[in-house]
Design a protein around this motif. Sequence first.
Motif, PDB file in Angstrom:
ATOM      1  N   PHE A 114       0.854  -1.191   0.000  1.00 24.03           N
ATOM      2  CA  PHE A 114       0.000   0.000   0.000  1.00 24.03           C
ATOM      3  C   PHE A 114       0.890   1.241   0.000  1.00 24.03           C
ATOM      4  O   PHE A 114       1.738   1.416   0.869  1.00 24.03           O
ATOM      5  CB  PHE A 114      -0.879  -0.041   1.246  1.00 24.03           C
ATOM      6  CG  PHE A 114      -1.884   1.055   1.379  1.00 24.03           C
ATOM      7  CD1 PHE A 114      -2.520   1.597   0.270  1.00 24.03           C
ATOM      8  CD2 PHE A 114      -2.223   1.532   2.645  1.00 24.03           C
ATOM      9  CE1 PHE A 114      -3.472   2.603   0.416  1.00 24.03           C
ATOM     10  CE2 PHE A 114      -3.175   2.521   2.800  1.00 24.03           C
ATOM     11  CZ  PHE A 114      -3.804   3.068   1.686  1.00 24.03           C
ATOM     12  N   CYS A 174      -3.110   1.201   7.190  1.00 23.92           N
ATOM     13  CA  CYS A 174      -4.378   0.578   6.800  1.00 23.92           C
ATOM     14  C   CYS A 174      -5.049   0.036   8.050  1.00 23.92           C
ATOM     15  O   CYS A 174      -4.574  -0.939   8.648  1.00 23.92           O
ATOM     16  CB  CYS A 174      -4.126  -0.540   5.787  1.00 23.92           C
ATOM     17  SG  CYS A 174      -5.615  -1.418   5.268  1.00 23.92           S
ATOM     18  N   ASP A 224     -11.943   0.042   8.219  1.00 26.69           N
ATOM     19  CA  ASP A 224     -12.560  -0.487   7.000  1.00 26.69           C
ATOM     20  C   ASP A 224     -11.522  -0.946   5.987  1.00 26.69           C
ATOM     21  O   ASP A 224     -11.780  -1.857   5.191  1.00 26.69           O
ATOM     22  CB  ASP A 224     -13.460   0.577   6.362  1.00 26.69           C
ATOM     23  CG  ASP A 224     -14.702   0.868   7.186  1.00 26.69           C
ATOM     24  OD1 ASP A 224     -15.053   0.023   8.042  1.00 26.69           O
ATOM     25  OD2 ASP A 224     -15.311   1.942   6.988  1.00 26.69           O
ATOM     26  N   CYS A 225     -10.373  -0.300   6.003  1.00 24.49           N
ATOM     27  CA  CYS A 225      -9.308  -0.698   5.075  1.00 24.49           C
ATOM     28  C   CYS A 225      -8.922  -2.156   5.290  1.00 24.49           C
ATOM     29  O   CYS A 225      -8.744  -2.906   4.317  1.00 24.49           O
ATOM     30  CB  CYS A 225      -8.096   0.210   5.274  1.00 24.49           C
ATOM     31  SG  CYS A 225      -6.647  -0.254   4.300  1.00 24.49           S
ATOM     32  N   LYS A 228     -11.155  -4.818   3.650  1.00 26.56           N
ATOM     33  CA  LYS A 228     -10.932  -5.049   2.223  1.00 26.56           C
ATOM     34  C   LYS A 228      -9.531  -5.576   1.933  1.00 26.56           C
ATOM     35  O   LYS A 228      -9.321  -6.295   0.959  1.00 26.56           O
ATOM     36  CB  LYS A 228     -11.150  -3.741   1.458  1.00 26.56           C
ATOM     37  CG  LYS A 228     -12.565  -3.207   1.571  1.00 26.56           C
ATOM     38  CD  LYS A 228     -12.705  -1.854   0.891  1.00 26.56           C
ATOM     39  CE  LYS A 228     -14.132  -1.320   1.015  1.00 26.56           C
ATOM     40  NZ  LYS A 228     -14.289   0.018   0.406  1.00 26.56           N
ATOM     41  N   TRP A 229      -8.591  -5.194   2.816  1.00 22.60           N
ATOM     42  CA  TRP A 229      -7.192  -5.576   2.614  1.00 22.60           C
ATOM     43  C   TRP A 229      -6.659  -6.212   3.898  1.00 22.60           C
ATOM     44  O   TRP A 229      -5.954  -5.563   4.693  1.00 22.60           O
ATOM     45  CB  TRP A 229      -6.353  -4.348   2.252  1.00 22.60           C
ATOM     46  CG  TRP A 229      -6.826  -3.640   1.021  1.00 22.60           C
ATOM     47  CD1 TRP A 229      -7.731  -2.627   0.954  1.00 22.60           C
ATOM     48  CD2 TRP A 229      -6.425  -3.904  -0.326  1.00 22.60           C
ATOM     49  NE1 TRP A 229      -7.919  -2.236  -0.355  1.00 22.60           N
ATOM     50  CE2 TRP A 229      -7.124  -3.004  -1.165  1.00 22.60           C
ATOM     51  CE3 TRP A 229      -5.523  -4.810  -0.905  1.00 22.60           C
ATOM     52  CZ2 TRP A 229      -6.959  -2.991  -2.547  1.00 22.60           C
ATOM     53  CZ3 TRP A 229      -5.357  -4.796  -2.283  1.00 22.60           C
ATOM     54  CH2 TRP A 229      -6.065  -3.905  -3.091  1.00 22.60           C
ATOM     55  N   TRP A 249      -2.513   0.628  -4.568  1.00 23.70           N
ATOM     56  CA  TRP A 249      -2.326  -0.778  -4.187  1.00 23.70           C
ATOM     57  C   TRP A 249      -1.695  -1.546  -5.351  1.00 23.70           C
ATOM     58  O   TRP A 249      -2.171  -1.482  -6.494  1.00 23.70           O
ATOM     59  CB  TRP A 249      -3.664  -1.429  -3.831  1.00 23.70           C
ATOM     60  CG  TRP A 249      -4.236  -0.927  -2.535  1.00 23.70           C
ATOM     61  CD1 TRP A 249      -5.143   0.081  -2.381  1.00 23.70           C
ATOM     62  CD2 TRP A 249      -3.952  -1.415  -1.232  1.00 23.70           C
ATOM     63  NE1 TRP A 249      -5.442   0.252  -1.050  1.00 23.70           N
ATOM     64  CE2 TRP A 249      -4.714  -0.649  -0.314  1.00 23.70           C
ATOM     65  CE3 TRP A 249      -3.120  -2.412  -0.736  1.00 23.70           C
ATOM     66  CZ2 TRP A 249      -4.671  -0.863   1.056  1.00 23.70           C
ATOM     67  CZ3 TRP A 249      -3.080  -2.626   0.633  1.00 23.70           C
ATOM     68  CH2 TRP A 249      -3.850  -1.864   1.507  1.00 23.70           C
ATOM     69  N   TYR A 259      -9.561   3.283  -0.097  1.00 24.41           N
ATOM     70  CA  TYR A 259      -8.851   2.008   0.084  1.00 24.41           C
ATOM     71  C   TYR A 259      -9.163   1.023  -1.017  1.00 24.41           C
ATOM     72  O   TYR A 259      -8.621  -0.064  -1.061  1.00 24.41           O
ATOM     73  CB  TYR A 259      -9.233   1.396   1.430  1.00 24.41           C
ATOM     74  CG  TYR A 259      -8.820   2.260   2.599  1.00 24.41           C
ATOM     75  CD1 TYR A 259      -7.524   2.744   2.723  1.00 24.41           C
ATOM     76  CD2 TYR A 259      -9.731   2.585   3.593  1.00 24.41           C
ATOM     77  CE1 TYR A 259      -7.137   3.513   3.801  1.00 24.41           C
ATOM     78  CE2 TYR A 259      -9.356   3.368   4.664  1.00 24.41           C
ATOM     79  CZ  TYR A 259      -8.070   3.835   4.764  1.00 24.41           C
ATOM     80  OH  TYR A 259      -7.691   4.595   5.844  1.00 24.41           O
TER      81      TYR A 259
END
Length: 203
Positions: free
Chosen positions: A92, A104, A107-108, A111-112, A171, A201
């Motif tokens: 990232f 991160c 919520d980041c 997803k990741w 990303w 993100y």
Amino acid sequence: MPVFSTRSIVAVAVAGALGLGLSACGGDSKDDDKAADTTTQQSRPAQTTPGTPAAPGQSANGTAGKAVLKAGTDAKLGAIVTDDAGFTLYRFDKDTAKPAKSNCDGDCLVKWPAVTTTGGVTVNGIEQSAVGSVTRGDGSTQVTIGGWPVYRFAADAKPGDTKGQGVNGTWFAVTPDGKKAGAAASTAPQTDKPSTGSGGYGN
């Protein structure tokens, strides 16, 4: 000399017999009670002590989990790194490598998901010197490559997917030396500092 009637003799004999009978019955009753008590004790199940639950970050048998990194090749991106299951790993641009730091969270991370370990890292085709770790805000240990914290992309449904490549321009699949993979990343600055560009993100 006293004279006893036949009835008196019979009565005495009957009383004696009754006394002996009652005595014998009483003995049997006590023996039966002891036998019943012994049987009850033998039939009771043995009590067991619950086992000690596994410590956080360990399996039930006490084996700590290790992260596994494998060097691989993608037809479009070239050299990449995957986890043990073959899922592509990413870096990232909003993180930093010197010093290693993840930006991160929340919520980041949904997803990741961060690649974390509780028992070190096993590498395959990657220089051990390129691999490190950083302690996240929640206390977990995240794996780094070339100083960059590495992640998986939740939208990658199967091993070999690279749907996270280039998302929001921040990303990128990570190479075995921690750089950005692919032609799309070749024009992006390979800096150790976080990107200052806007963008979320990814999805």
